[in-house]
Design a protein around this motif. Sequence first.
Motif, PDB file in Angstrom:
ATOM      1  N   THR A 168       0.813  -1.209   0.000  1.00 13.55           N
ATOM      2  CA  THR A 168       0.000   0.000   0.000  1.00 13.55           C
ATOM      3  C   THR A 168       0.851   1.265   0.000  1.00 13.55           C
ATOM      4  OG1 THR A 168      -0.182  -0.129   2.374  1.00 13.55           O
ATOM      5  CG2 THR A 168      -1.931  -1.151   1.104  1.00 13.55           C
ATOM      6  N   HIS A 169       1.973   1.229  -0.640  1.00 18.76           N
ATOM      7  CA  HIS A 169       2.828   2.399  -0.724  1.00 18.76           C
ATOM      8  C   HIS A 169       3.415   2.455  -2.121  1.00 18.76           C
ATOM      9  CE1 HIS A 169       2.683   3.143   3.625  1.00 18.76           C
ATOM     10  NE2 HIS A 169       2.402   1.858   3.629  1.00 18.76           N
ATOM     11  N   GLY A 213      -2.601   3.204   0.052  1.00 17.31           N
ATOM     12  CA  GLY A 213      -1.515   3.708   0.879  1.00 17.31           C
ATOM     13  C   GLY A 213      -1.585   5.225   0.932  1.00 17.31           C
ATOM     14  N   LYS A 239       5.978   0.257   6.184  1.00 16.82           N
ATOM     15  CA  LYS A 239       4.948   0.010   5.182  1.00 16.82           C
ATOM     16  C   LYS A 239       4.134  -1.202   5.587  1.00 16.82           C
ATOM     17  CE  LYS A 239       7.788   2.366   1.800  1.00 16.82           C
ATOM     18  NZ  LYS A 239       8.848   2.319   0.788  1.00 16.82           N
TER      19      LYS A 239
END
Lengths: 125, 125, 125
Positions: free
Chosen positions: B30-31, C100, B116
């Motif tokens: 999710t980054h 994210g 993360k």
Amino acid sequence: MAFLELFGCISSGGDEPGEGQQYSSDKKATHATASVFINDNEDGLLHDYDVWLEKLAPHEPTSQYHHNRTGEDNADAHLKRQIMGREVVVAITKGKLDFGPWEQIFYGEFDGRRSKRVLVKIIGE
Amino acid sequence: MAFLELFGCISSGGDEPGEGQQYSSDKKATHATASVFINDNEDGLLHDYDVWLEKLAPHEPTSQYHHNRTGEDNADAHLKRQIMGREVVVAITKGKLDFGPWEQIFYGEFDGRRSKRVLVKIIGE
Amino acid sequence: MAFLELFGCISSGGDEPGEGQQYSSDKKATHATASVFINDNEDGLLHDYDVWLEKLAPHEPTSQYHHNRTGEDNADAHLKRQIMGREVVVAITKGKLDFGPWEQIFYGEFDGRRSKRVLVKIIGE
């Protein structure tokens, strides 16, 4: 390198959902040196992919890749698969794969070793 | 750059579906400077990815990227993530992730900043 | 090349699932010369993608691509779409796209021809 058009066999691979139902179909090459991808079914373009992938991830010299110390010489095939992708997720609307006007599903084979299989899953209500 | 094998923690991350049920499991980093991808768990190959990604999207000179004018120096990490992918969708058959013989799920970290998280969703009947 | 942020129109595109429900949302560009991808919404980075894609899959000389013998000159757009991806699968948790901190959904347009559409499917219980 070889590209195989998969649409014919996949389009009849699942139950037919009723009108208005939403299905999503998930197709993947289950081997780390092959891809399933969606693009235009045009011979010149498939040739262009071949040339392009060889430029981005060249097979030779095979000694440039540590993976090839295992006795394989297919490290480049693993890289090519990463560019072209492992799986595609395709919406199904009214019983048909929801493609753009030129989209087709392809299987891309990058090392030509071992028999491989393509997995198709249909999910939805 | 670092690659972390995710299979162990993910394989026990969901309810066990019964025989014949079809689940699909969706995993993503999710980054925007990290990837989740599936390939062969072989150390030499992970080294080859490292070298290859650095060639396709070099970190230096950091001034070549407009994104780095924000005060970050991780523009190349955003590009590397684009090559390696954000998420994978994995079929689950009879309670097991449906992999090819050498496939494993990896987390790829490209800028080494911030903690993360990886998100796992199980969907199906 | 152009990049369009899609989040605003998509976030209100589906029914609101109740608390605790898991939805997965599948977005794709339905044309073989465009992408849907997720990355950081920062102007410098979008510029960097533009420069980078032109380096990995240059438009000129158009005669280098067999696909362009069809009368098109967009072979490079098909290659760029392969790097940037065709579709994204996004988890939905408590009615929100599960991103994210910097992730946004973008539409990437690589040949500027024809009107195109983006398909959004919401699946889940």
